[in-house]
Write an enzyme that holds these catalytic residues in place. Structure first.
Site, PDB file in Angstrom:
ATOM      1  N   ASP A  56       0.817  -1.204   0.000  1.00 48.39           N
ATOM      2  CA  ASP A  56       0.000   0.000   0.000  1.00 48.39           C
ATOM      3  C   ASP A  56       0.856   1.261   0.000  1.00 48.39           C
ATOM      4  OD1 ASP A  56      -2.315  -1.453  -0.046  1.00 48.39           O
ATOM      5  OD2 ASP A  56      -2.794  -1.192   2.073  1.00 48.39           O
ATOM      6  N   ASP A 173      -3.476  15.664  20.659  1.00 50.13           N
ATOM      7  CA  ASP A 173      -2.208  15.273  20.043  1.00 50.13           C
ATOM      8  C   ASP A 173      -2.209  15.435  18.532  1.00 50.13           C
ATOM      9  OD1 ASP A 173      -1.258  14.670  22.524  1.00 50.13           O
ATOM     10  OD2 ASP A 173      -1.396  12.489  22.306  1.00 50.13           O
ATOM     11  N   ASN A 187      -6.875   6.537  10.601  1.00 50.82           N
ATOM     12  CA  ASN A 187      -8.196   6.973  11.041  1.00 50.82           C
ATOM     13  C   ASN A 187      -8.886   5.938  11.919  1.00 50.82           C
ATOM     14  OD1 ASN A 187     -10.907   8.501  10.705  1.00 50.82           O
ATOM     15  ND2 ASN A 187     -11.355   6.501   9.818  1.00 50.82           N
TER      16      ASN A 187
END
Length: 298
Positions: A56, A173, A187
């Site tokens: 990926d 953060d 995510n």
């Protein structure tokens, strides 16, 4: 049919497979080039298909460096997950033949365009021409744009808005803005939702928010997301697909929009969305019960 190959030969198995497949590829189509060092100007390639041998990360890099050229990419996975590079090595030749005969479908994946307008430069984030004229950094991302706090790892303060809605003040953060393609990456690790690649949307996900009520939010893919670096650390950094990056200073504005150019992926007919989630992320897997106590109600 003209093919261009991008191969991540830092993985020894990729170099071996490339050498094994080259004669078969050349017998099926016109090979216009092979990149193995990541240094080719991919905006100049003239091809009908790009074959990406790696994982990926290799495909993300290729999509970013192609600069929006509308050339289908076929990713062969030699990495760990393979959500984007969805073909396994033992499937490659038979599926490449299927593509050459028009039997495989392609899908368009939305891409982010992320710009940084430095402190002191004043322009509306909705004015694309003004943003382009005043930005000091721009990069595209097929997966996500991420702001991380960085060293000395104190909480940072950001102001986040979409389409000039009232900005929210946020301590934490960092923040992630992901595409549907990237929703299964950083995510989802940060607690964001999994979004089907066909959905026209962006997801804004906080990283370790100093609040119990700031949850991820999904907005239209046509929205302009503005993130103002109100208070940052020396090492606070913006990353696009974990590859292109820039340090952020207090007052910098990060403008995230949908790129006018989608990425085009050749889809593996065997790699269905829910099946991939179940196989690769063990999504909805049942608990591993102790067989000796399988009737226990505890």
């Amino acid at each position: 049919m003209r093919a261009f190959i991008i191969a991540n030969i830092s993985k020894p198995v990729v170099e071996e497979a490339l050498n094994r497949w080259l004669p078969a590829i050349k017998s099926r189509c016109t090979l216009v080039g092979v990149e193995t060092d990541g240094l080719y100007d991919l905006t100049k390639i003239e091809a009908d298909v790009v074959l990406v041998f790696g994982g990926d990360g290799t495909l993300l890099s290729a999509a970013r460096r192609m600069g929006g050229k509308p050339i289908p990419m076929m990713g062969v996975n030699f990495g760990r997950l393979g959500f984007l590079a969805s073909f396994q090595p033992d499937e490659f030749l038979v599926n490449f033949d299927a593509f050459l005969h028009g039997s495989l479908r392609t899908t368009r994946r939305l891409v982010l365009e992320t710009s940084v307008v430095p402190y002191g430069k004043d322009c509306s984030p909705l004015d694309r021409a003004a943003v382009e004229a005043q930005r000091n950094f721009v990069a595209t991302a097929l997966n996500d744009a991420v702001i991380t706090a960085g060293p000395p790892f104190h909480m940072i303060e950001l102001q986040i808005s979409a389409d000039i809605e009232t900005a929210i003040r946020y301590f934490g953060d960092g923040a992630i803005v992901s595409t549907p393609s990237g929703s299964t990456a950083y995510n989802v690790s940060a607690g964001g939702p999994i979004i089907n690649p066909d959905v026209e949307a962006l997801c804004i996900t906080p990283i370790c928010p100093h609040s119990l009520s700031f949850r991820p939010v999904v907005v239209s893919s046509n929205a302009t997301v503005l993130i103002v670096a109100t208070k940052v650390n020396e090492g606070t950094t913006l990353f696009c697909d974990g590859q292109a990056s820039t340090k952020l200073q207090t007052g910098d504005r990060v403008v995230i929009t949908r790129s006018p150019n989608d990425a085009i992926l050749i889809e593996n007919p065997q790699a269905r969305e829910w099946r991939s989630l179940a196989e690769k992320l063990h999504w909805a897997a049942t608990p591993k019960y102790n067989s000796e106590n399988s009737n226990s109600t505890v």
